[in-house]
Every structure is written in structure tokens, then in C-alpha cells.
Design a protein around this motif. Structure first.
Motif, PDB file in Angstrom:
ATOM      1  N   ILE A 209       0.856  -1.184   0.000  1.00 10.09           N
ATOM      2  CA  ILE A 209       0.000   0.000   0.000  1.00 10.09           C
ATOM      3  C   ILE A 209       0.893   1.236   0.000  1.00 10.09           C
ATOM      4  O   ILE A 209       1.785   1.363   0.845  1.00 10.09           O
ATOM      5  N   PHE A 210       0.683   2.130  -0.955  1.00  7.99           N
ATOM      6  CA  PHE A 210       1.438   3.382  -0.913  1.00  7.99           C
ATOM      7  C   PHE A 210       0.646   4.425  -0.132  1.00  7.99           C
ATOM      8  O   PHE A 210      -0.586   4.423  -0.111  1.00  7.99           O
ATOM      9  N   VAL A 225      -0.234  -0.938  -4.759  1.00 13.25           N
ATOM     10  CA  VAL A 225       0.844  -1.108  -5.746  1.00 13.25           C
ATOM     11  C   VAL A 225       0.610  -2.422  -6.489  1.00 13.25           C
ATOM     12  O   VAL A 225       0.499  -3.475  -5.862  1.00 13.25           O
ATOM     13  N   ILE A 226       0.538  -2.366  -7.809  1.00 17.78           N
ATOM     14  CA  ILE A 226       0.355  -3.606  -8.565  1.00 17.78           C
ATOM     15  C   ILE A 226       1.578  -3.978  -9.401  1.00 17.78           C
ATOM     16  O   ILE A 226       1.693  -5.111  -9.864  1.00 17.78           O
ATOM     17  N   ALA A 227       2.520  -3.036  -9.571  1.00 17.41           N
ATOM     18  CA  ALA A 227       3.752  -3.354 -10.290  1.00 17.41           C
ATOM     19  C   ALA A 227       4.788  -2.278 -10.003  1.00 17.41           C
ATOM     20  O   ALA A 227       4.444  -1.125  -9.715  1.00 17.41           O
ATOM     21  N   VAL A 228       6.070  -2.674 -10.076  1.00 13.15           N
ATOM     22  CA  VAL A 228       7.186  -1.747  -9.901  1.00 13.15           C
ATOM     23  C   VAL A 228       8.118  -1.925 -11.090  1.00 13.15           C
ATOM     24  O   VAL A 228       8.608  -3.029 -11.351  1.00 13.15           O
ATOM     25  N   ASP A 231      11.697   3.555 -12.288  1.00 16.52           N
ATOM     26  CA  ASP A 231      11.427   4.606 -11.309  1.00 16.52           C
ATOM     27  C   ASP A 231       9.947   4.777 -11.011  1.00 16.52           C
ATOM     28  O   ASP A 231       9.570   5.701 -10.276  1.00 16.52           O
ATOM     29  N   VAL A 232       9.108   3.911 -11.551  1.00 21.73           N
ATOM     30  CA  VAL A 232       7.666   4.129 -11.399  1.00 21.73           C
ATOM     31  C   VAL A 232       6.974   2.918 -10.784  1.00 21.73           C
ATOM     32  O   VAL A 232       7.458   1.787 -10.860  1.00 21.73           O
ATOM     33  N   ILE A 233       5.860   3.214 -10.154  1.00 19.72           N
ATOM     34  CA  ILE A 233       4.960   2.161  -9.696  1.00 19.72           C
ATOM     35  C   ILE A 233       3.660   2.275 -10.472  1.00 19.72           C
ATOM     36  O   ILE A 233       3.239   3.365 -10.860  1.00 19.72           O
ATOM     37  N   GLU A 234       3.048   1.132 -10.721  1.00 23.32           N
ATOM     38  CA  GLU A 234       1.702   1.103 -11.282  1.00 23.32           C
ATOM     39  C   GLU A 234       0.756   0.823 -10.125  1.00 23.32           C
ATOM     40  O   GLU A 234       1.035  -0.028  -9.274  1.00 23.32           O
ATOM     41  N   THR A 235      -0.340   1.543 -10.069  1.00 21.48           N
ATOM     42  CA  THR A 235      -1.240   1.454  -8.932  1.00 21.48           C
ATOM     43  C   THR A 235      -2.683   1.261  -9.368  1.00 21.48           C
ATOM     44  O   THR A 235      -3.041   1.524 -10.515  1.00 21.48           O
TER      45      THR A 235
END
Length: 272
Positions: A209-210, A225-228, A231-235
Motif C-alpha cells: 500500500i502506498f 501497488v500492482i507493479a514496480v 522509477d515508477v509504480i503502477e497502482t
């Protein structure tokens, strides 16, 4: 599951119709809400109508138009069977079959399933943050003051944990507050601060959880958070929009640069 208010949103007390002797204002508002939500995904359906609890000629026509889209008799009457069709996105979101090899995969897949069913808030009686989706995530609460991003996150974690027979309250208390969850993370030593995450992205795990930090102990928004990648996260996050607002109107799949934003990360590992 601990968060079960959605079950109330799937039911009406009696058949509702124009001039019906058993008409119930709250049930009519539910019907009007789902007609309006349906119109958002089907703009040519002619089902958008006011949400005022009055089953008048406009609501009757909207119901008939919905029935037309489903190729069923256009009676303008809403019994439980027809309401089941109207509210089917919520039933699919909360009760659909979800697979996953572990809790992290389940959290991600539950979040994706909710996203697919288009959770969206409504404005009712001039109050934003309203409607059946908000009430389901917020245990019956709704209205402008009720930001629902944490309600959404906890509903997702609760649903995923329940599949494994686990209680999400062993990880965090039931709350609608990002501050409460952030403080819990600090107390349990399971909150990774943004400075640490930027230097060691491997600490960020899908399913975590962000928490968007405003100041050291003040967080204003949250999501899953569903992917890293790089430099980015997918949410997937609720009560947001394409711009990433902390008071938007929908569940959205977003990309966030954690190297530029103050994103702390609450780990679900102790519940895995």
C-alpha cells in the motif's frame, strides 16, 4: 469478510414502480444511482436520471431504456431480479471468483477485478463522495467529507485476505484514515519511508500500500501497488482521477514516479 456493507447495496426491500404502494425513497435512490452509473459506461442508453428518491415519469423511462438494453420486457418496474442486473457490477466486484498463488497476487487480482467493474462516486443531494460504491467501501458512510481512498484499499485487502481465511485487522485497524494506517506502519516497523524506497526500490513489493506523504506524520492519499518498473509504480487507487487527485471520483489504474513523489510504503508481508 469484515467489510460487508456491499451486501445491503445489492438488495431492495420491495418492488419499486411509478405510483407504487410499496415505494421506498432509499430503494428508489439506489435504482436511480445504478441507472446513472450504467449511463456512464453506456452513454447512448438513455438511463441517466436524477437521484432524488422520487419514482416519477423520468425514472420510469430510464428503467424502460435499461430494460431495452437488456432485451427484456419494458415494464418500467424494478423488482429484485431487475435490480440484480442493475447492481451486477458490484456483485461481480465483491463476490467474483479470484485466483492467486499468494496474498500479494490475490490483492492485485481483487483490485483489478474492482477496476474492471468501474467503481465511481456520484453527487447526491449536492454531496460528492456519494453513491453505492462509496457506501460499500466506507461501511455505509457517504458525502463530501468522506474521502474514500483508504476505504477502497481496506476493502481490497479484506477481500483478498478473506479468500485465505485471514483477517486484515491483524495487519491494521478498520479505518478510513491514511494517518491511522501510516502511524500503524511506523509502530509495527512495516512502513518504508520514501527516502529509503527511492534508494532501494526492491523494498517496494506488488500488493503493498502506498501512502502519499504531506508531512512526516501526515498522509493524504493511498492506493494499491500492482507493479514496480524502473522509477515508477503502477497502482490501482480509489477516490482519484487521471491527474492523481486525492479527492477524485473513481477507481483508476495510475502510474506514479516514486523517485519524484513522497510515497511511503506500507508492507502487507506480515499478513502474507
Amino acid at each position: 469478510m469484515q467489510k460487508t456493507f456491499y451486501q445491503k447495496e445489492l438488495l431492495i426491500k420491495a418492488t419499486q414502480q411509478r405510483r407504487g404502494v410499496n415505494n421506498n425513497k432509499k430503494d428508489i435512490e439506489k435504482i436511480q444511482s445504478w441507472l446513472s452509473l450504467f449511463s456512464m459506461q453506456n452513454p447512448s442508453s438513455g438511463t441517466a436520471t436524477g437521484i432524488d428518491g422520487d419514482f416519477g415519469p423520468a425514472t420510469e423511462r430510464a428503467v424502460m431504456n435499461f430494460q431495452k438494453t437488456k432485451s427484456i420486457s419494458q415494464t418500467g418496474i424494478v423488482n429484485q431480479a431487475l435490480f440484480d442486473l442493475l447492481a451486477s457490477p458490484m456483485k461481480k466486484a465483491f463476490t467474483g471468483t479470484i485466483s492467486g498463488n499468494n496474498l500479494r497476487e490475490l490483492v492485485i487480482n481483487v483490485a483489478k477485478n474492482h477496476l474492471m467493474n468501474n467503481p465511481f462516486e456520484l453527487v447526491i443531494k449536492q454531496q460528492s463522495n456519494s453513491g453505492p460504491w462509496v457506501r460499500s467501501y466506507m461501511d455505509g458512510h457517504e458525502g463530501t467529507p468522506w474521502f474514500w481512498c483508504m476505504g477502497f484499499v481496506q476493502a481490497i485487502v479484506d477481500q483478498a485476505a478473506s479468500i485465505q481465511g485471514k483477517n486484515f485487522k491483524n495487519l491494521m485497524p478498520l479505518t478510513y484514515s491514511c494517518d491511522t494506517v501510516g502511524t500503524t506502519g511506523l509502530q509495527k516497523n512495516i512502513l518504508t519511508r520514501f527516502q529509503v524506497a527511492r534508494n532501494n526500490p526492491a523494498l517496494i513489493k506488488p500488493g503493498d500500500i502506498f501512502l502519499l506523504q504531506k508531512s512526516l506524520n501526515d498522509w493524504t492519499h493511498t492506493g494499491i501497488v500492482i507493479a514496480v518498473t524502473g522509477d515508477v509504480i503502477e497502482t490501482i487507487e480509489g477516490n482519484t482521477n487521471g491527474a492523481g487527485s486525492s479527492n477524485g471520483n473513481a477507481v483508476v489504474n495510475r502510474i506514479r514516479n516514486f523517485k519524484q513523489a513522497k510515497l511511503d510504503f506500507f508492507s502487507i508481508q506480515s499478513l502474507v
